[in-house]
Design a protein around this motif. Structure first.
Motif, mmCIF file in Angstrom:
data_model
loop_
_atom_site.group_PDB
_atom_site.id
_atom_site.type_symbol
_atom_site.label_atom_id
_atom_site.label_comp_id
_atom_site.label_asym_id
_atom_site.label_seq_id
_atom_site.Cartn_x
_atom_site.Cartn_y
_atom_site.Cartn_z
ATOM 1 N N SER A 382 0.834 -1.206 0.000
ATOM 2 C CA SER A 382 0.000 0.000 0.000
ATOM 3 C C SER A 382 0.868 1.255 0.000
ATOM 4 O O SER A 382 0.513 2.272 -0.596
ATOM 5 C CB SER A 382 -0.940 0.009 1.203
ATOM 6 O OG SER A 382 -0.222 0.193 2.410
ATOM 7 N N LEU A 383 2.005 1.164 0.650
ATOM 8 C CA LEU A 383 2.922 2.305 0.682
ATOM 9 C C LEU A 383 3.452 2.602 -0.712
ATOM 10 O O LEU A 383 3.553 3.756 -1.132
ATOM 11 C CB LEU A 383 4.073 1.992 1.638
ATOM 12 C CG LEU A 383 5.080 3.103 1.901
ATOM 13 C CD1 LEU A 383 4.424 4.230 2.674
ATOM 14 C CD2 LEU A 383 6.269 2.570 2.682
ATOM 15 N N TYR A 386 1.440 4.156 -3.295
ATOM 16 C CA TYR A 386 1.301 5.548 -2.881
ATOM 17 C C TYR A 386 -0.047 5.803 -2.217
ATOM 18 O O TYR A 386 -0.969 6.373 -2.797
ATOM 19 C CB TYR A 386 1.582 6.492 -4.052
ATOM 20 C CG TYR A 386 2.997 6.356 -4.558
ATOM 21 C CD1 TYR A 386 4.064 6.268 -3.686
ATOM 22 C CD2 TYR A 386 3.270 6.248 -5.922
ATOM 23 C CE1 TYR A 386 5.361 6.112 -4.141
ATOM 24 C CE2 TYR A 386 4.576 6.098 -6.388
ATOM 25 C CZ TYR A 386 5.604 6.027 -5.490
ATOM 26 O OH TYR A 386 6.879 5.865 -5.935
ATOM 27 N N HIS A 387 -0.100 5.324 -0.987
ATOM 28 C CA HIS A 387 -1.253 5.532 -0.113
ATOM 29 C C HIS A 387 -1.629 7.015 -0.113
ATOM 30 O O HIS A 387 -0.778 7.882 -0.287
ATOM 31 C CB HIS A 387 -0.889 5.070 1.308
ATOM 32 C CG HIS A 387 -2.025 5.058 2.256
ATOM 33 N ND1 HIS A 387 -2.442 6.184 2.928
ATOM 34 C CD2 HIS A 387 -2.850 4.052 2.663
ATOM 35 C CE1 HIS A 387 -3.455 5.879 3.718
ATOM 36 N NE2 HIS A 387 -3.724 4.583 3.580
ATOM 37 N N ASP A 388 -2.926 7.307 0.090
ATOM 38 C CA ASP A 388 -3.400 8.696 0.058
ATOM 39 C C ASP A 388 -2.608 9.592 0.997
ATOM 40 O O ASP A 388 -2.387 10.778 0.705
ATOM 41 C CB ASP A 388 -4.878 8.757 0.433
ATOM 42 C CG ASP A 388 -5.791 8.325 -0.713
ATOM 43 O OD1 ASP A 388 -5.305 8.273 -1.856
ATOM 44 O OD2 ASP A 388 -6.976 8.031 -0.445
ATOM 45 N N GLU A 438 -7.357 11.662 6.882
ATOM 46 C CA GLU A 438 -6.598 10.413 6.814
ATOM 47 C C GLU A 438 -5.733 10.208 8.054
ATOM 48 O O GLU A 438 -5.592 9.089 8.554
ATOM 49 C CB GLU A 438 -5.705 10.425 5.565
ATOM 50 C CG GLU A 438 -5.172 9.076 5.156
ATOM 51 C CD GLU A 438 -6.269 8.109 4.740
ATOM 52 O OE1 GLU A 438 -6.233 6.968 5.240
ATOM 53 O OE2 GLU A 438 -7.155 8.487 3.954
ATOM 54 N N CYS A 445 -6.893 3.861 9.094
ATOM 55 C CA CYS A 445 -5.622 4.033 8.379
ATOM 56 C C CYS A 445 -4.695 2.874 8.769
ATOM 57 O O CYS A 445 -4.415 2.675 9.961
ATOM 58 C CB CYS A 445 -4.973 5.369 8.730
ATOM 59 S SG CYS A 445 -3.382 5.649 7.885
#
Length: 492
Positions: A382-383, A386-388, A438, A445
């Motif tokens: 997820s990192l 490019y997580h929000d 977020e 999260c």
């Protein structure tokens, strides 16, 4: 003082103490106590369903201060907590305009808003209008200083460590300053400054050994600035290793940016980008000497960091680190080709590329591996998608950087430079709302709280560095003074 209630006569005093400890840069010593105190306060007074009946009895100052501190620490306090200060039309009661202290806290609290929270939007507008005017009643100088400072940049957008000295000096002028707290803040500042100096010596030795400054004289030699960024992003003193590694990363980003932006030919850039995309050491035979030095410095840095992680946590991260650098160089090449063609991209085209080319994704992807212990392998995909949280931090960094140079915004809108700057400031505010959602309000999260704080602090550090121009530039005397004050001059 935090754990013995008899030392504090009211909720207001407790909140003020927590706020002061944070702004003085010493709250990291008391994180468990602060979280426990705020948790108890939330359950007793501010959990949803408890504020409606009590709202009429509370004052604006305490309500707003509690809202900001609780949200900042992840407690979900609804905006409706301020409804008791609004009239039947939904406007904030004009009589609040005489409460400068309360209005200042309402203004500060409004920056913890999330998308769609209209009450907090109204609160910011209402408080700003009154604070910008010269109040009819006389207020003390210490409050006046805080008002001016807040109107420049709110607390929530300020990075902690680089602003610590300013607040220590402001706190010392207060009539109600606690001498014990003040002494601790000064001692802590000087101790942490010594730690920073030792780290800076380490990264300077590395920088000298790379030979980059001599072999790439066109590139910016900004090792002190590169280190200074890390004092804001990794603000807790125990993050010595992440600060050292991130300083090296920042230096390499700066050099490679200059290779693409000011020196290399288009053909050389294509060759360099191909070498980065393939990560083939043999590909450097095709590169000119200065690029070979740059490429091998980056190659060695990645391998060195990956070796440390493999040794300490048993996880191989080389593919992940390489991906972030490949993405960065791809966006650098795109910008170089736009420039070569004389093409001005649309704002959407520009931002789709620019939030990566500003280097925040490469900084934050490395930051996760530097700070996380243990590294949660299931979070890594997820990192790197490019997580929000990464995207919002990157957008704030890009927009802050663009405040003084905004051709895309001007070209698309047809407006003036001043209008473009105002539009960028509006976009920064809207992106912070997304970041707040977020980072501070959402309860799902997946990323660890330490990383969430680091991502938010990167956005804050960007606004600090670019507040008065290019904080990474050679002529920015204001930033050089701030750096000198934080890193080299102890508080006597």
């Amino acid at each position: 003082m935090l754990v013995q209630e008899k030392e504090l006569s009211s909720v207001e005093e407790l909140l003020e103490l927590i706020d002061d400890l944070q702004r003085l840069g010493i709250s990291y010593h008391f994180e468990d106590e602060i979280n426990q105190m705020l948790g108890c306060l939330y359950e007793q007074k501010y959990a949803w369903g408890k504020n409606n009946s009590e709202g009429k009895e509370r004052d604006l100052y305490t309500t707003a201060l509690a809202f900001r501190l609780l949200r900042q620490h992840g407690f979900i306090v609804p905006q409706e907590i301020f409804d008791c200060f609004r009239n039947e039309k939904g406007d904030f009661v004009p009589s609040l305009g005489h409460d400068t202290k309360g209005l200042l806290q309402l203004y500060e609290a409004s920056f913890l808003s999330t998308p769609g929270e209209k009450t907090l939007d109204l609160a910011r507008e209402f408080a700003t209008n009154f604070l910008q005017k010269n109040p009819n009643e006389k207020i003390d100088e210490s409050l006046s200083i805080l008002v001016r400072h807040a109107l420049e940049l709110p607390i929530h957008w300020r990075v902690q460590r680089p602003n610590t000295r300013w607040f220590i000096e402001a706190y010392e002028r207060r009539q109600d300053a606690n001498p014990l707290v003040l002494e601790l803040a000064k001692l802590d500042f000087n101790i942490v400054q010594t730690t920073h100096q030792q780290e800076l010596k380490h990264v300077y030795r590395w920088w000298t050994q790379t030979g980059i400054a001599e072999n790439l004289p066109f590139a910016r030699d900004r090792m002190v600035e590169c280190y200074f960024w890390t004092t804001g992003v990794f603000s807790h003193p125990q993050y010595s290793y992440p600060r050292i590694k991130s300083s090296k990363l920042n230096a390499l980003v700066t050099v490679i940016d200059d290779v693409f932006d000011v020196y290399a030919t288009h053909q050389e850039l294509q060759l360099f980008n191909n070498a980065i995309q393939r990560w083939d050491v043999e590909a450097i035979d095709q590169l000119p000497n200065y690029m070979q030095i740059c490429y091998l410095a980056l190659y060695n840095f990645i391998n060195d960091m990956a070796y440390d992680v493999l040794k300490q946590q048993g996880l191989l991260i080389i593919p992940h680190l390489r991906k972030s650098w490949a993405d960065l160089c791809r966006t650098y090449l795109q910008e170089a080709e736009w420039h070569l063609r004389g093409y001005t991209p649309t704002l959407e085209e520009y931002m789709n590329n620019a939030w990566i080319s500003i280097s925040a994704p490469v900084i934050l992807s490395h930051a996760y591996f530097l700070a996380a212990n243990p590294i949660e392998e299931e979070l890594v995909p997820s990192l790197y998608k490019y997580h929000d949280l990464v995207r919002y931090s990157a957008i704030i960094l890009r927009l802050a950087n663009d405040l003084k140079t905004s051709p895309c915004y001007m070209s698309e809108s047809g407006g003036s430079g001043e209008e473009a700057v105002e539009y960028i400031r509006f976009l920064i505010g809207e992106t912070w709302k997304d970041m707040n959602q977020e980072a501070f309000v959402a309860d799902d999260c997946p990323l660890p709280q330490d990383f969430v704080r680091i991502a938010a602090d990167l956005g804050r550090m960007a606004q600090y560095m670019y507040q008065d121009g290019d904080g990474h530039g050679i002529q920015n005397c204001d930033i050089k003074t701030r750096i000198s004050t934080l890193l080299f001059h102890p508080i006597l």
